[in-house]
Scaffold this active site. Structure first.
Site, PDB file in Angstrom:
ATOM      1  N   HIS A 114      -9.639   0.970   5.090  1.00 37.47           N
ATOM      2  CA  HIS A 114      -8.305   1.075   5.693  1.00 37.47           C
ATOM      3  C   HIS A 114      -8.391   1.944   6.948  1.00 37.47           C
ATOM      4  CE1 HIS A 114      -4.155   2.234   6.350  1.00 37.47           C
ATOM      5  NE2 HIS A 114      -3.843   1.111   5.730  1.00 37.47           N
ATOM      6  N   GLU A 147      -6.723   4.307   8.000  1.00 29.39           N
ATOM      7  CA  GLU A 147      -6.594   5.755   7.773  1.00 29.39           C
ATOM      8  C   GLU A 147      -7.891   6.329   7.204  1.00 29.39           C
ATOM      9  OE1 GLU A 147      -2.922   5.225   5.688  1.00 29.39           O
ATOM     10  OE2 GLU A 147      -2.066   4.595   7.605  1.00 29.39           O
ATOM     11  N   GLY A 191       2.500   2.131  10.925  1.00 32.79           N
ATOM     12  CA  GLY A 191       3.394   3.279  10.819  1.00 32.79           C
ATOM     13  C   GLY A 191       4.093   3.627  12.116  1.00 32.79           C
ATOM     14  N   ASN A 249       0.869  -1.179   0.000  1.00 31.45           N
ATOM     15  CA  ASN A 249       0.000   0.000   0.000  1.00 31.45           C
ATOM     16  C   ASN A 249       0.906   1.230   0.000  1.00 31.45           C
ATOM     17  OD1 ASN A 249      -1.772   2.068   0.508  1.00 31.45           O
ATOM     18  ND2 ASN A 249      -2.364   1.356   2.560  1.00 31.45           N
ATOM     19  N   SER A 285       3.565  -2.238  10.282  1.00 31.01           N
ATOM     20  CA  SER A 285       5.017  -2.269  10.519  1.00 31.01           C
ATOM     21  C   SER A 285       5.682  -3.577  10.077  1.00 31.01           C
ATOM     22  CB  SER A 285       5.337  -1.960  11.983  1.00 31.01           C
ATOM     23  OG  SER A 285       4.916  -0.643  12.314  1.00 31.01           O
ATOM     24  N   LYS A 295       0.086   4.272  -0.133  1.00 31.59           N
ATOM     25  CA  LYS A 295      -0.539   5.424   0.534  1.00 31.59           C
ATOM     26  C   LYS A 295      -0.341   6.692  -0.311  1.00 31.59           C
ATOM     27  CE  LYS A 295      -0.122   3.045   4.915  1.00 31.59           C
ATOM     28  NZ  LYS A 295      -0.044   3.094   6.366  1.00 31.59           N
ATOM     29  N   GLU A 336      -5.285  -5.162  10.416  1.00 31.17           N
ATOM     30  CA  GLU A 336      -4.282  -4.130  10.636  1.00 31.17           C
ATOM     31  C   GLU A 336      -4.571  -3.423  11.967  1.00 31.17           C
ATOM     32  OE1 GLU A 336      -2.314  -2.875   6.696  1.00 31.17           O
ATOM     33  OE2 GLU A 336      -4.092  -1.645   6.942  1.00 31.17           O
TER      34      GLU A 336
END
Ligand code: 13P
Length: 251
Positions: A96, A98, A174, A10, A214, A12, A168
């Protein structure tokens, strides 16, 4: 049980057009000899068509990072399912973390997006995962149940065969804090049980469940060794061909 093994990147909101094309070239160059696993990349939407054209007739599949559920209309800034198809994408990330936590997407919207993706012949990669606070309060299973059941409401068994789930945990994205293989394996087991309750054991047993958060070349081996982990969804470490390839080539 042998399931599909999927290694997804991904990207992003990273890469210029030039960087995206160079990245895909680098991944393609390193993939010869990789046979028993699938590779998917999720470039930023403006580069999806160019990346998909470059990846046509190669072993890399391409997906969009998000889409809207309506077919068309006055929805400034949004991308429709047909546009995702037209850009040459096979997959689409839905829900996702985010999208959920930065842009406020809720389970109802995620559900509409999953159904829209399926009805347009796209294969949704449904992302779920708990916040740190929820894990600390021992609410992980409850959150996963709410997200999985919410996202799959109204999806039929035929549709479910086209779905991939990505676990996730938000606290691992991150942050450099990868979930231990045991934590991830345990959450995947919960997700597979939830899918089994809705769609039956057979469907659940072949569902690919990816881990994301991560993932790096130096922690992939432990994750890959777990029975319930059928691949990974990689953010930061997928932005360099060499590190993504090191992850894909895990033994
Ligand atoms: P990182 O690998 O950068 O933690 O991102 C994970 C992720 O969100 C993939 O979708």
């Amino acid at each position: 049980m042998s399931r599909r093994q999927i290694f997804a990147g991904n990207w992003k909101m990273y890469t210029t057009h030039g960087e995206a094309m160079a990245l895909v070239e680098g991944i393609l160059a390193g993939l010869s000899g990789v046979k028993d696993r699938e590779v998917i990349v999720f470039p930023p939407s403006p580069w999806a068509k160019a990346v998909a054209e470059r990846c046509a007739k190669t072993s890399i599949a391409v997906g969009m990072q998000n889409m809207y559920y309506e077919n068309e209309g006055a929805f400034t800034g949004e991308v429709s399912p047909a546009m995702v198809r037209d850009a040459g994408c096979r997959y689409v990330l839905i829900g996702h973390s985010e999208r959920r936590h930065v842009f406020g997407e809720n389970d109802g919207e995620v559900n509409r997006k999953v159904k829209a993706a399926l009805s347009h012949g796209l294969e949704p990669v449904l992302c779920v995962g708990e916040l740190l606070d929820e894990r600390e309060k021992d609410l992980t299973d409850e959150v996963l149940a709410r997200q999985v059941n919410g996202a799959l409401e109204g999806v039929d068994a035929a549709g479910m065969k086209k779905v991939i789930v990505a676990y996730e945990p938000v606290w691992a994205i991150g942050t450099g804090k990868v979930a231990t293989p045991e934590i991830a394996d345990g959450a995947h087991r919960v997700i597979r049980r939830l899918v089994g309750e809705r769609f039956g054991e057979e469907t659940a047993s072949v569902l690919p469940i990816l881990y994301g958060g991560s993932v790096k070349p130096d922690n992939i081996a432990g994750l890959h060794a777990m029975e319930e982990i059928d691949g990974v969804l990689v953010g930061g470490a997928s932005l360099k061909a060499e590190s993504f390839l090191d992850i894909i080539r895990v033994k």
